[in-house]
Enzyme design. Structure first.
Site: not given
Ligand SMILES: [Ca+2]
Ligand SMILES: [Ca+2]
Lengths: 342, 342
Positions: B85, B115, B122
C-alpha cells in the site's frame, strides 16, 4: 521526485524531513515526527461527506427566482470553483511526489480525494439546478469570459512552471500558489452563496458549500504548517511572498468585482476588497509574516454576519463527536451540529 | 504528463480518451464518456470506513495465543502489505498524471486516498497488537528477510522504470504491474487472516481486512477496465503480459511459501500454488486473455470455504450481509444497494 522505494533509506523520526529526507518512502506511521499531521488526517477523514445526501431540490425553484445578475454570478462562480478544484486534483500529486514524511503524504493523499470529490459536488449542483442544454456552457464560462480565462491561466501557470521545470525555487512557488488558492481564492465564492442563503435563497447549495468550506479549511491548516517549514528549506525571498500575495489579492478582487460587483444585494466591490485584503492579512499572519494591508479597515471581515451563519469562523476546531451521528442524518446533521464548533 | 490546464483542449466526449485525449484537464463531469467510472467512483465513496471504528481488542489476547509460526507469518505479512500500500500511495499519482478523462481521474484520486488509509489501518492493527518495542522491527521485516526484500525491490522496480523513463512502453508495464499488485499480491495475505478467523482467532483484524479487501476489489475493477483500453493504445506484446503474470505468480508463491509455508493449519505450499495460479487465471480472463495455467486444478480456488466466510466470493458483487457484523452503518447499507447494480 522520490523513488518509489528506497531500501537504503532510514525512517527514524530524526531523519524524517518533510522534503529531502532520506526515508524509505514506506508509510511507517508508528514513529511520526509531525504528529499534528496525524491529527489533521483523522480530522480530514472524519469530515467525510457525500454530496448527493444533501437535499438541494428547493434550490431548483430558487434558481429560477434569482435576478439575472445573481444567475450570471452563480454560473461564473461555479465555473471558477470547478477550475480551482480541477487544478488542485491535478497539482497536489505533483507536490506530494517530493514529500518524504509519510504522515504528510497521508494528508495530501486525502486532500487529492477531497479535491476530486468537490468537483463531483459541483456536478451534482449543476445537474440539479441547470438545464441540460446549458451545463456545458456553464462549465466553459471561462472560454467566453476573458477575465476568468486570464485568471485561470495565471493560476495554472504558477503550477505549470514547476511541472515543466521541477527546481526547488519552482516547488516553493507552487506550494505558495497552492496556499493562496486554498486560503484566499475560494472565499468570495463561498460568501456569494452564504449571502444568498442569508436571504433564504439556495440554502441547500449553501449547505454543500459549508461542507466544501470545512474541507478547504483543513487544507488551509495543512499548508499553514507546510509553508513555514518550506521557508526554512527552499530558496525564496520575503519580497517574493508579498508580491505573490499582492497579485493574488489583485486578481481575486478583479474577478469578484467582475462577476459579483455591486449587483448582488449584500456585496459591493468595496466589501469584496475589504474582505480579500483582510483574508490576505490573516493568511500571512498564519505563516508568521506581517500583514500586507495595514489600514485598520483590513483588520476585520465585512462579512462577520455571514461567517456566523456559516459557522466557519473558528476554523479547524471540530467537535470531538462530530462523526457519531448515524447514517442518513449523518451528513445533514453534521453540516448543522458539527459545524457549530468548527 | 498532462498540462495542469489546457485552454485549447476540447472536453467533448468524443475527444475524451483515457490517455492522449486533448482535453482541458478540467473536471467536466457532465458529459462523461466512461460512465462505468462514475458508477465505480460512487461505489468507492460509499465504501468509506474508518479503521479505528472496528473493535480489535480481543485480537490482543489472540495474538499472544498464536503459534510462533503464526506470529512470524502475521508480522511478515503485515510488513509486506504495508509495502504494497505504500508503493501504491506513491505510484498511483504517477499513473494518474497521464490520464485525460476526468471521470477516470476521479476514481484514481479516490484510490490514492484509500491506499494511504490502508496504511493507517495497518498502523492501527500494529499499534493495537504489537508491543511498542517490536513495531519498528515489524515494519522493517523486509530489512532482515532477504526474500521479502528481493520481492519488494522487484515490485518497486517495475514502477520505478516508468518514473525514471516515462515512455509509453514503461507506462504499460507500470499499469500492468499495478493490476498484478491489486489483483494477485494481496490475496494470500488476506487468506492468512481469514483462515485464522475461521478458527476464531484475530477476528477483529479479519474484519479490518474484509474492508481493505472490499476496497481492493474496487481497484481491481478499475484496472480490469483500464488494461484492455491500454492494450489498444500502448506498445506491448501478449508474450510480455504472460511473462509478467508468470513472474508475478512465481514471486507470490515463493514469498507465501516462505512466510506461511506448511506451518499454518489450513494452508499448504500446495494450496498456495493452486490459489495463486487460479487467481492469475481469472485475472487474465477478466482482461480478455486466455488462462495461463490450463490444468483443471487451477480452475477453482482451494479456499472456497474461506471466501464464503469473507463474503468476497462473488468479488465485485458483495453480498448484502458482507459486513453487517461490525462497524457503524452508513456506508454499509448504501454500498450494498449500489454494488449489485454495478
Ligand atoms: Ca482544496
Ligand atoms: Ca489498492
Amino acid at each position: 521526485i522520490n523513488p518509489v522505494f528506497n531500501p537504503k533509506g532510514n525512517d527514524d523520526t530524526g531523519n524524517r524531513l518533510i522534503w529531502f529526507g532520506e526515508t524509505t518512502n514506506l508509510m511507517q506511521l508508528n514513529d511520526v515526527r509531525y504528529s499534528w499531521a496525524v491529527s489533521l488526517y483523522r480530522q480530514m477523514r472524519e469530515n467525510f461527506w457525500i454530496p448527493e445526501k444533501i437535499d438541494i431540490t428547493q434550490d431548483i425553484v430558487d434558481y429560477v427566482n434569482l435576478t439575472p445578475e445573481e444567475r450570471r454570478a452563480f454560473d461564473g462562480i461555479l465555473s471558477y470553483l470547478t477550475f480551482l478544484d480541477s487544478v488542485q486534483t491535478c497539482n497536489v500529486p505533483h507536490l506530494k511526489n517530493s514529500v518524504t514524511a509519510p504522515e504528510i503524504a497521508l494528508c495530501m493523499a486525502e486532500q487529492i480525494s477531497q479535491e476530486a470529490m468537490h468537483n463531483q459536488s459541483y456536478q451534482y449542483v449543476i445537474e440539479t439546478v441547470i438545464p441540460n442544454d446549458r451545463r456545458t456552457q456553464l462549465y466553459e464560462f471561462w472560454r467566453s469570459d476573458i477575465i476568468l480565462k486570464e485568471r485561470c491561466e495565471f493560476i495554472a501557470g504558477l503550477y505549470q512552471k514547476y511541472v515543466d521545470n521541477p527546481t526547488p525555487e519552482n516547488y516553493f512557488v507552487s506550494l505558495l500558489a497552492d496556499y493562496l488558492l486554498e486560503s484566499i481564492y475560494f472565499y468570495n465564492g463561498f460568501i456569494f452563496f452564504y449571502n444568498l442563503s442569508s436571504r433564504m435563497l439556495m440554502s441547500g447549495i449553501a449547505d454543500v458549500f459549508k461542507m466544501i468550506n470545512r474541507d478547504e479549511l483543513s487544507h488551509v491548516r495543512l499548508y499553514q504548517k507546510l509553508i513555514p517549514e518550506a521557508m526554512k528549506i527552499f530558496p525564496h525571498s520575503r519580497e517574493q511572498i508579498y508580491e505573490m500575495f499582492a497579485l493574488a489579492v489583485q486578481y481575486e478582487c478583479k474577478w469578484t468585482s467582475h462577476i459579483v460587483g455591486d449587483n448582488i444585494l449584500g456585496i459591493t466591490t468595496k466589501s469584496t476588497e475589504q474582505y480579500t485584503k483582510y483574508l490576505a492579512n490573516i493568511r500571512l499572519q498564519a505563516i508568521g509574516l506581517e500583514p500586507l494591508f495595514t489600514e485598520s479597515v483590513y483588520k476585520k471581515s465585512p462579512y462577520v454576519h455571514l461567517e456566523r451563519l456559516s459557522d466557519t469562523k473558528k476554523e479547524a476546531h471540530t467537535k470531538a463527536n462530530f462523526f457519531e451521528a448515524s447514517v442518513t442524518s449523518y451528513v445533514m446533521s453534521s453540516s448543522i451540529e458539527g459545524w457549530d464548533d468548527f
